[in-house]
Write an enzyme that holds these catalytic residues in place. Structure first.
Site, PDB file in Angstrom:
ATOM      1  N   GLU A  35       4.464   0.651  -7.697  1.00 54.53           N
ATOM      2  CA  GLU A  35       4.086  -0.212  -6.576  1.00 54.53           C
ATOM      3  C   GLU A  35       2.970   0.476  -5.793  1.00 54.53           C
ATOM      4  O   GLU A  35       3.084   1.626  -5.365  1.00 54.53           O
ATOM      5  CB  GLU A  35       5.255  -0.542  -5.640  1.00 54.53           C
ATOM      6  CG  GLU A  35       4.784  -1.555  -4.576  1.00 54.53           C
ATOM      7  CD  GLU A  35       5.873  -2.065  -3.638  1.00 54.53           C
ATOM      8  OE1 GLU A  35       7.038  -1.675  -3.776  1.00 54.53           O
ATOM      9  OE2 GLU A  35       5.523  -2.862  -2.737  1.00 54.53           O
ATOM     10  N   ASP A  64       2.436   7.436   8.322  1.00 53.69           N
ATOM     11  CA  ASP A  64       3.598   6.945   9.068  1.00 53.69           C
ATOM     12  C   ASP A  64       4.576   6.204   8.154  1.00 53.69           C
ATOM     13  O   ASP A  64       5.792   6.372   8.254  1.00 53.69           O
ATOM     14  CB  ASP A  64       3.159   5.994  10.191  1.00 53.69           C
ATOM     15  CG  ASP A  64       2.555   6.771  11.339  1.00 53.69           C
ATOM     16  OD1 ASP A  64       2.560   8.019  11.273  1.00 53.69           O
ATOM     17  OD2 ASP A  64       2.067   6.128  12.289  1.00 53.69           O
ATOM     18  N   ASP A 110      -3.951  -4.631   2.262  1.00 57.26           N
ATOM     19  CA  ASP A 110      -4.712  -4.878   3.501  1.00 57.26           C
ATOM     20  C   ASP A 110      -5.838  -5.868   3.214  1.00 57.26           C
ATOM     21  O   ASP A 110      -6.664  -5.633   2.331  1.00 57.26           O
ATOM     22  CB  ASP A 110      -5.294  -3.565   4.027  1.00 57.26           C
ATOM     23  CG  ASP A 110      -4.186  -2.564   4.366  1.00 57.26           C
ATOM     24  OD1 ASP A 110      -3.117  -3.014   4.818  1.00 57.26           O
ATOM     25  OD2 ASP A 110      -4.377  -1.358   4.149  1.00 57.26           O
ATOM     26  N   LYS A 114     -12.579  -8.868   8.227  1.00 60.91           N
ATOM     27  CA  LYS A 114     -13.971  -8.887   8.715  1.00 60.91           C
ATOM     28  C   LYS A 114     -14.931  -8.754   7.533  1.00 60.91           C
ATOM     29  O   LYS A 114     -14.726  -7.898   6.653  1.00 60.91           O
ATOM     30  CB  LYS A 114     -14.211  -7.728   9.685  1.00 60.91           C
ATOM     31  CG  LYS A 114     -13.524  -7.924  11.012  1.00 60.91           C
ATOM     32  CD  LYS A 114     -13.912  -6.826  11.980  1.00 60.91           C
ATOM     33  CE  LYS A 114     -13.140  -7.028  13.272  1.00 60.91           C
ATOM     34  NZ  LYS A 114     -13.025  -5.808  14.055  1.00 60.91           N
ATOM     35  N   ASP A 146      -1.044 -13.238   1.846  1.00 60.87           N
ATOM     36  CA  ASP A 146      -1.008 -14.406   2.727  1.00 60.87           C
ATOM     37  C   ASP A 146      -2.423 -14.783   3.138  1.00 60.87           C
ATOM     38  O   ASP A 146      -2.601 -15.688   3.948  1.00 60.87           O
ATOM     39  CB  ASP A 146      -0.196 -14.099   3.994  1.00 60.87           C
ATOM     40  CG  ASP A 146      -0.870 -13.001   4.801  1.00 60.87           C
ATOM     41  OD1 ASP A 146      -1.212 -11.960   4.216  1.00 60.87           O
ATOM     42  OD2 ASP A 146      -1.092 -13.200   6.007  1.00 60.87           O
TER      43      ASP A 146
HETATM   44  C1  LIG Z   1      -0.015  -4.793   4.709  1.00 57.20           C
HETATM   45  S1  LIG Z   1       0.903  -3.446   4.141  1.00 57.20           S
HETATM   46  C2  LIG Z   1       2.059  -4.165   2.973  1.00 57.20           C
HETATM   47  C3  LIG Z   1       3.238  -3.250   2.689  1.00 57.20           C
HETATM   48  C4  LIG Z   1       4.199  -3.763   1.586  1.00 57.20           C
HETATM   49  N1  LIG Z   1       3.497  -3.877   0.323  1.00 57.20           N
HETATM   50  C5  LIG Z   1       4.816  -5.086   1.938  1.00 57.20           C
HETATM   51  O1  LIG Z   1       4.490  -6.096   1.285  1.00 57.20           O
HETATM   52  O2  LIG Z   1       5.684  -5.111   2.837  1.00 57.20           O
HETATM   53  C6  LIG Z   1      -0.288  -2.701   3.043  1.00 57.20           C
HETATM   54  C7  LIG Z   1       0.112  -1.272   2.682  1.00 57.20           C
HETATM   55  O3  LIG Z   1      -0.742  -0.790   1.665  1.00 57.20           O
HETATM   56  C8  LIG Z   1      -1.090   0.552   1.971  1.00 57.20           C
HETATM   57  N2  LIG Z   1      -2.353   0.821   1.278  1.00 57.20           N
HETATM   58  C9  LIG Z   1      -3.531   0.191   1.466  1.00 57.20           C
HETATM   59  N3  LIG Z   1      -4.467   0.657   0.629  1.00 57.20           N
HETATM   60  C10 LIG Z   1      -3.852   1.620  -0.112  1.00 57.20           C
HETATM   61  C11 LIG Z   1      -4.283   2.487  -1.148  1.00 57.20           C
HETATM   62  N4  LIG Z   1      -5.555   2.467  -1.580  1.00 57.20           N
HETATM   63  N5  LIG Z   1      -3.387   3.331  -1.687  1.00 57.20           N
HETATM   64  C12 LIG Z   1      -2.112   3.370  -1.238  1.00 57.20           C
HETATM   65  N6  LIG Z   1      -1.648   2.587  -0.257  1.00 57.20           N
HETATM   66  C13 LIG Z   1      -2.500   1.722   0.294  1.00 57.20           C
HETATM   67  C14 LIG Z   1      -1.198   0.539   3.486  1.00 57.20           C
HETATM   68  O4  LIG Z   1      -1.103   1.840   4.031  1.00 57.20           O
HETATM   69  C15 LIG Z   1      -0.012  -0.332   3.860  1.00 57.20           C
HETATM   70  O5  LIG Z   1       1.178   0.405   3.961  1.00 57.20           O
END
Ligand SMILES: C[S@@+](CC[C@H](N)C(=O)[O-])C[C@H]1O[C@@H](n2cnc3c(N)ncnc32)[C@H](O)[C@@H]1O
Length: 200
Positions: A35, A64, A110, A114, A146
């Site tokens: 994941e 965090d 993420d 923007k 989403d």
């Molecule tokens: C919006 S959160 C979604 C968390 C989880 N997947 C969920 O659906 O509840 C996106 C997560 O992806 C992590 N993330 C973004 N880019 C990443 C990367 N290149 N490598 C590892 N983690 C990443 C962020 O730190 C964040 O915790």
């Protein structure tokens, strides 16, 4: 493994061989499920515990979230789960050998809404080619967002490397949502785009 006092689920990327030897990492050979950006790992921890015949790797970049993920993994001592704090794109590009992954999960990456930040989105055609290179020919990738703009960009990016189907409605195993974000967004009634990508 559950009685091993030295049990440590954390992988440090610098300690991996190149390419990573997953059999050595987990202590046994089994299909690998990854994941990317798992947040606090609520869903993957449950999956790994319920599915001991596959090895699970949770990758999270944000400190965090990772702290909570690691604490949970240490507490639950799931023998077939490892956690890694790093940028998943770098780890996959630099440390994953060809066809080592059975299943990728990418949920609510993420969206970088923007315009000037959109180049930071994870699912580019280049990254999709790396996902394909590292996926077994019978593998699968599950994606959800989403964000309509991200979905519209992810579909052609994934299609450049995979056959892609849209999955209408919630995942059959988790009608209320798999991950924390999905559960929250379903409750709020937001639209969600779900895709499944398989090697062509
Ligand atoms: C919006 S959160 C979604 C968390 C989880 N997947 C969920 O659906 O509840 C996106 C997560 O992806 C992590 N993330 C973004 N880019 C990443 C990367 N290149 N490598 C590892 N983690 C990443 C962020 O730190 C964040 O915790």
């Amino acid at each position: 493994m559950a009685s091993d006092p030295d049990f440590n689920p954390e992988i440090l990327p610098g300690q991996l061989s190149l390419p990573a030897d997953w059999r050595a990492v987990f202590g046994h050979s089994a299909p690998l499920v990854v994941e990317i950006g798992c947040g606090k790992g609520t869903w993957l921890l449950g999956q790994a515990a319920a599915d001991p015949d596959r090895n699970y790797l949770a990758i999270e970049r944000a400190w965090d979230y990772f702290k909570v993920l690691r604490e949970r993994a240490v507490k639950r001592r799931i023998p077939n789960l490892r956690v890694c704090r790093t940028d998943a794109a770098d780890l996959i590009a630099n440390c994953f050998g060809p066809q080592c992954v059975s299943v990728y999960h990418v949920y609510f990456p993420d969206p970088w809404p923007k315009a000037r930040h959109q180049k930071r989105r994870l699912l580019t055609p280049e990254f999709c080619a790396k996902l394909r290179r590292t996926m077994r020919s019978d593998g699968e990738l599950f994606f959800a967002t989403d964000h309509q703009g991200y979905a519209e960009e992810a579909i052609p990016a994934l299609r450049s490397a995979f056959a892609v189907t849209e999955h209408p409605g919630p995942w059959p195993d988790a009608p209320k949502g798999r991950t924390n974000y999905e559960i929250k967004y379903l409750r709020e009634g937001r639209p969600i785009w779900r895709l499944i990508a398989r090697p062509k």
